[in-house]
Every structure is written in structure tokens, then in C-alpha cells.
Design an enzyme around this catalytic site. Structure first.
Site, PDB file in Angstrom:
ATOM      1  N   ALA A   1      48.297  15.019 -33.473  1.00 16.52           N
ATOM      2  CA  ALA A   1      49.859  14.886 -32.743  1.00 16.52           C
ATOM      3  C   ALA A   1      50.991  14.389 -33.259  1.00 16.52           C
ATOM      4  CB  ALA A   1      49.407  14.780 -31.173  1.00 16.52           C
TER       5      ALA A   1
ATOM      6  N   GLY B   1      44.797   7.547 -44.246  1.00  9.86           N
ATOM      7  CA  GLY B   1      46.081   7.308 -44.892  1.00  9.86           C
ATOM      8  C   GLY B   1      46.859   6.244 -44.111  1.00  9.86           C
TER       9      GLY B   1
ATOM     10  N   ASN C   1      49.134   5.922 -50.232  1.00 13.36           N
ATOM     11  CA  ASN C   1      50.376   6.921 -50.486  1.00 13.36           C
ATOM     12  C   ASN C   1      49.815   8.217 -51.199  1.00 13.36           C
ATOM     13  OD1 ASN C   1      52.538   8.694 -51.512  1.00 13.36           O
ATOM     14  ND2 ASN C   1      53.790   6.878 -50.875  1.00 13.36           N
TER      15      ASN C   1
ATOM     16  N   HIS D   1      62.417   3.094 -45.401  1.00 11.43           N
ATOM     17  CA  HIS D   1      61.601   3.945 -44.545  1.00 11.43           C
ATOM     18  C   HIS D   1      62.454   4.257 -43.263  1.00 11.43           C
ATOM     19  CE1 HIS D   1      58.023   3.377 -47.406  1.00 11.43           C
ATOM     20  NE2 HIS D   1      57.599   4.604 -46.797  1.00 11.43           N
TER      21      HIS D   1
ATOM     22  N   LYS E   1      58.756   3.310 -38.447  1.00 10.66           N
ATOM     23  CA  LYS E   1      57.904   2.506 -39.134  1.00 10.66           C
ATOM     24  C   LYS E   1      57.261   1.146 -38.482  1.00 10.66           C
ATOM     25  CE  LYS E   1      55.715   1.745 -43.941  1.00 10.66           C
ATOM     26  NZ  LYS E   1      54.559   2.417 -43.491  1.00 10.66           N
TER      27      LYS E   1
HETATM   28  P1  NAD Z   1      52.695   8.810 -35.709  1.00  5.43           P
HETATM   29  O1  NAD Z   1      52.777   7.638 -34.682  1.00  5.43           O
HETATM   30  O2  NAD Z   1      53.671   9.799 -35.582  1.00  5.43           O
HETATM   31  O3  NAD Z   1      51.275   9.311 -35.438  1.00  5.43           O
HETATM   32  C1  NAD Z   1      50.051   8.474 -35.000  1.00  5.43           C
HETATM   33  C2  NAD Z   1      49.230   9.361 -34.328  1.00  5.43           C
HETATM   34  O4  NAD Z   1      47.855   8.779 -34.387  1.00  5.43           O
HETATM   35  C3  NAD Z   1      49.653   9.558 -32.859  1.00  5.43           C
HETATM   36  O5  NAD Z   1      49.760  11.144 -32.613  1.00  5.43           O
HETATM   37  C4  NAD Z   1      48.745   8.830 -31.920  1.00  5.43           C
HETATM   38  O6  NAD Z   1      48.652   9.341 -30.790  1.00  5.43           O
HETATM   39  C5  NAD Z   1      47.565   8.796 -32.864  1.00  5.43           C
HETATM   40  N1  NAD Z   1      46.562   7.892 -32.581  1.00  5.43           N
HETATM   41  C6  NAD Z   1      46.677   6.550 -32.227  1.00  5.43           C
HETATM   42  N2  NAD Z   1      45.714   6.046 -31.920  1.00  5.43           N
HETATM   43  C7  NAD Z   1      44.554   7.069 -31.777  1.00  5.43           C
HETATM   44  C8  NAD Z   1      43.178   6.905 -31.588  1.00  5.43           C
HETATM   45  N3  NAD Z   1      42.669   5.848 -31.072  1.00  5.43           N
HETATM   46  N4  NAD Z   1      42.652   8.032 -31.797  1.00  5.43           N
HETATM   47  C9  NAD Z   1      43.271   9.172 -32.201  1.00  5.43           C
HETATM   48  N5  NAD Z   1      44.626   9.213 -32.568  1.00  5.43           N
HETATM   49  C10 NAD Z   1      45.321   8.067 -32.263  1.00  5.43           C
HETATM   50  O7  NAD Z   1      52.482   7.994 -37.058  1.00  5.43           O
HETATM   51  P2  NAD Z   1      52.856   8.615 -38.662  1.00  5.43           P
HETATM   52  O8  NAD Z   1      54.276   8.705 -38.969  1.00  5.43           O
HETATM   53  O9  NAD Z   1      52.300  10.088 -38.296  1.00  5.43           O
HETATM   54  O10 NAD Z   1      51.759   7.510 -39.461  1.00  5.43           O
HETATM   55  C11 NAD Z   1      50.657   7.381 -39.110  1.00  5.43           C
HETATM   56  C12 NAD Z   1      49.997   6.578 -40.202  1.00  5.43           C
HETATM   57  O11 NAD Z   1      49.948   7.152 -41.370  1.00  5.43           O
HETATM   58  C13 NAD Z   1      50.853   5.219 -40.322  1.00  5.43           C
HETATM   59  O12 NAD Z   1      49.944   4.076 -40.724  1.00  5.43           O
HETATM   60  C14 NAD Z   1      51.701   5.515 -41.535  1.00  5.43           C
HETATM   61  O13 NAD Z   1      52.199   4.313 -42.331  1.00  5.43           O
HETATM   62  C15 NAD Z   1      50.596   6.251 -42.304  1.00  5.43           C
HETATM   63  N6  NAD Z   1      51.212   7.048 -43.537  1.00  5.43           N
HETATM   64  C16 NAD Z   1      50.681   6.973 -44.662  1.00  5.43           C
HETATM   65  C17 NAD Z   1      51.146   7.865 -45.587  1.00  5.43           C
HETATM   66  C18 NAD Z   1      50.109   7.967 -46.774  1.00  5.43           C
HETATM   67  O14 NAD Z   1      50.344   8.759 -47.898  1.00  5.43           O
HETATM   68  N7  NAD Z   1      49.008   7.266 -46.995  1.00  5.43           N
HETATM   69  C19 NAD Z   1      52.101   8.769 -45.424  1.00  5.43           C
HETATM   70  C20 NAD Z   1      52.725   8.722 -44.176  1.00  5.43           C
HETATM   71  C21 NAD Z   1      52.371   7.875 -43.300  1.00  5.43           C
END
Ligand code: NAD
Length: 275
Positions: free
Chosen positions: A9, A97, A123, A154, A158
Site C-alpha cells: 500500500a 529495497g 537503489n 529527496h 523520507k
Molecule cells: P511508504 O511509507 O510510502 O511505504 C511503506 C509501506 O510499508 C507502507 O504501506 C507501510 O504500511 C508498509 N509497512 C510498514 N510496516 C510494515 C510491516 N510490518 N509489514 C508490511 N508492510 C509494512 O514508503 P516508500 O516511499 O514506499 O519507501 C519504502 C522504503 O523503500 C524506504 O525505506 C525507502 O527509502 C525505500 N526506497 C528504496 C528505493 C530503492 O531503489 N532501493 C527506492 C525508493 C524507496
């Protein structure tokens, strides 16, 4: 290949659902988010305007762990640490990620990768991973004759800083120059800092609005400077890369990999710091 999305979500979760549906080689088989979320029980297709797909968002990874060949996790470090354990027990492959994992969580990840295949990258964009390679070349050529600064920007939501990508860029440069990032990194400056020490690698962080992710590594010498910049304009770049990593990981029985491995760019000094 059957793909499960953890954090379905979230901002990235929804992009990952779209990218999984858009790729002819992948099929959405499971979707999980945090217990208590108002979106538990909703059809995952409806989260992205794709209508009903027959895959409801659940809140228990263990209950669906057998339904997908690979899970993709973009959540929070505490959740990812638990998910690694669940996937290890279920024998499921995992593309991670989530950024901001601490040393203990990275150690768990390393241990689990002795039993299952895990891809862990700060990333997943192809462009950023190409930049990692360009940084190796720049650092090797410019050496100790330049001041190196890493600037990242960002969106305001974040929660960790500097970004995992900025830190990885710092590691690539430090490794190439034979420095230890833990010893040479300087995070922000204020007050009477004194002259700059050329052995340091500086990090500056900007947070604001809806910036998807900008990174610049500046190599500043006397009389000239080189800047290597990447700008992401849509999260879809990360989502597509993560789905590509999931497909690649399907052929690996176990081990810890990163996007450099997926893209065939892994060289001598490549490889995520968790290894
Ligand atoms: P976000 O807050 O929009 O989404 C995170 C989701 O994880 C939420 O829906 C939340 O309810 C869910 N969540 C939290 N605890 C959970 C659990 N115990 N079980 C299942 N779901 C759970 O955040 P986002 O912007 O989507 O970013 C998420 C992560 O990805 C961050 O750490 C961000 O830095 C990282 N990110 C990495 C990359 C990459 O390329 N590696 C790119 C973008 C974002």
C-alpha cells in the site's frame, strides 16, 4: 514468475504492483502490508486502478510466503528484518529495497542469504547503478587530488539521511581510493569547521516537496571540477529495476546480490557493503 509485494500500500508498493502487472514475465501472486492498515482486505489491483485481480492485501507474510517465487520488500527496517526471517524459514527469495538498515539487521540479512537468494540494493534504478560504475572510474582517475562531496535531495517524507544511495556512492568512491567511509565521512558542517581535509568525503542532505531522488558526486580540484549527477523523475524507475532484479533472482538458489550483479556490472570493487 510469481511475485509478492510487501509494503503493497506504500508509495513504492503501488509502483511495484504496476511494474509487476506491466511485465509480461511476472504475475502478482501476493500483497502484504502492516497489520492495522485500513487497506488490509482491499484487492491489490484496486490500489493502482487496475480493477480486481483476486489478490487481496494481507497482513501476515508467513501465511502467503509459499504463494510467490520472489517477494519484493520496500517497507521499514524493522519490518524488513522480520520479513528476512520469515522468508528464510519459508525458503522464499527476497528483493529488498528498504533503506536505513542498521549493522545488526544487515548481519541478519547476510546470514539468511546463506540459505535463500536475496538481492539488496539501496537503489534499483538502472541509471544510478551505471553511475556507481562511472564513480569508480572518476575516483580512480582523479585520486587524492580532489575534494569529494556527495549532495542528495529527496521528498519531505523520507525518514533516513543521507540516502542509502548517497552512502553507497560514498562507499564506492572510498573503496576505490582505499579509504574507510566510517572514518572519512563528514555529515553536514556548521560553525568554525576549519579548513577542509582532502581525505574526507562530505555529505549534504536536502529534504523538500516531492523530489523523487537527486544525487550528485562532486570531484573538485584546483581549476576544474567534475560532477556526476543522477535525477530520478518517477519512482517507476526503481520499481522496474526491482522487478528486473526479482526475475534475475529467480535463477539463483542462494546468496547475497545487488543491482550490480543483476545488471552484470559487478567488478572487483562492486558489491554492497553488507557483504
Ligand atoms: P511508504 O511509507 O510510502 O511505504 C511503506 C509501506 O510499508 C507502507 O504501506 C507501510 O504500511 C508498509 N509497512 C510498514 N510496516 C510494515 C510491516 N510490518 N509489514 C508490511 N508492510 C509494512 O514508503 P516508500 O516511499 O514506499 O519507501 C519504502 C522504503 O523503500 C524506504 O525505506 C525507502 O527509502 C525505500 N526506497 C528504496 C528505493 C530503492 O531503489 N532501493 C527506492 C525508493 C524507496
Amino acid at each position: 514468475m510469481k511475485v509478492g509485494i510487501i509494503g503493497a500500500a506504500g508509495r513504492m508498493g503501488r509502483m511495484l504492483i504496476e511494474a509487476t502487472l506491466a511485465n509480461p514475465e511476472t504475475e502478482l501472486a501476493a500483497a502484504v502490508d502492516v497489520p492495522g492498515s485500513s487497506l488490509i482486505g482491499v484487492d491489490a489491483g484496486e490500489l493502482v486502478g487496475a480493477g480486481k485481480l483476486g489478490v487481496t492485501v494481507g497482513d501476515d507474510l508467513a501465511a502467503v510466503a509459499g504463494q510467490a517465487d520472489v517477494f519484493i520488500d520496500f517497507t521499514v527496517p524493522e519490518a524488513t528484518a522480520r520479513n528476512i526471517e520469515t522468508c528464510r524459514q519459508a525458503g522464499s527469495r527476497l528483493v529488498i529495497g528498504t533503506t536505513g538498515l542498521n549493522d545488526e539487521q544487515k548481519a541478519r540479512l547476510r546470514a539468511a542469504s546463506e540459505e535463500v537468494a536475496i538481492c539488496f540494493a539501496p537503489n534499483y534504478s538502472v541509471g544510478v547503478n551505471l553511475c556507481f560504475k562511472l564513480l569508480e572510474t572518476a575516483a580512480a582517475v582523479l585520486g587524492d587530488d580532489v575534494d569529494i562531496e556527495i549532495i542528495e535531495a529527496h521528498h519531505r517524507h523520507k525518514i533516513d539521511a543521507p540516502s542509502g544511495t548517497a552512502l553507497r556512492m560514498g562507499e564506492v568512491v572510498a573503496q576505490t581510493l582505499g579509504r574507510d567511509l566510517n572514518e572519512c565521512a563528514v555529515y553536514g558542517r556548521e560553525g568554525r569547521t576549519g579548513e577542509r581535509d582532502r581525505q574526507t568525503i562530505g555529505f549534504e542532505t536536502i529534504r523538500g516537496g516531492d523530489i523523487v531522488g537527486d544525487h550528485t558526486v562532486l570531484f573538485a580540484a584546483e581549476g576544474e571540477r567534475v560532477e556526476i549527477t543522477h535525477k530520478a523523475s518517477s519512482r517507476m524507475a526503481f520499481a522496474r529495476g526491482a522487478v528486473r532484479a526479482a526475475l534475475w533472482l529467480g535463477a539463483q538458489p542462494k546468496g547475497l546480490f545487488d543491482m550490480q550483479d543483476v545488471l552484470g556490472l559487478a567488478g572487483e570493487s562492486a558489491g554492497w557493503g553488507a557483504r
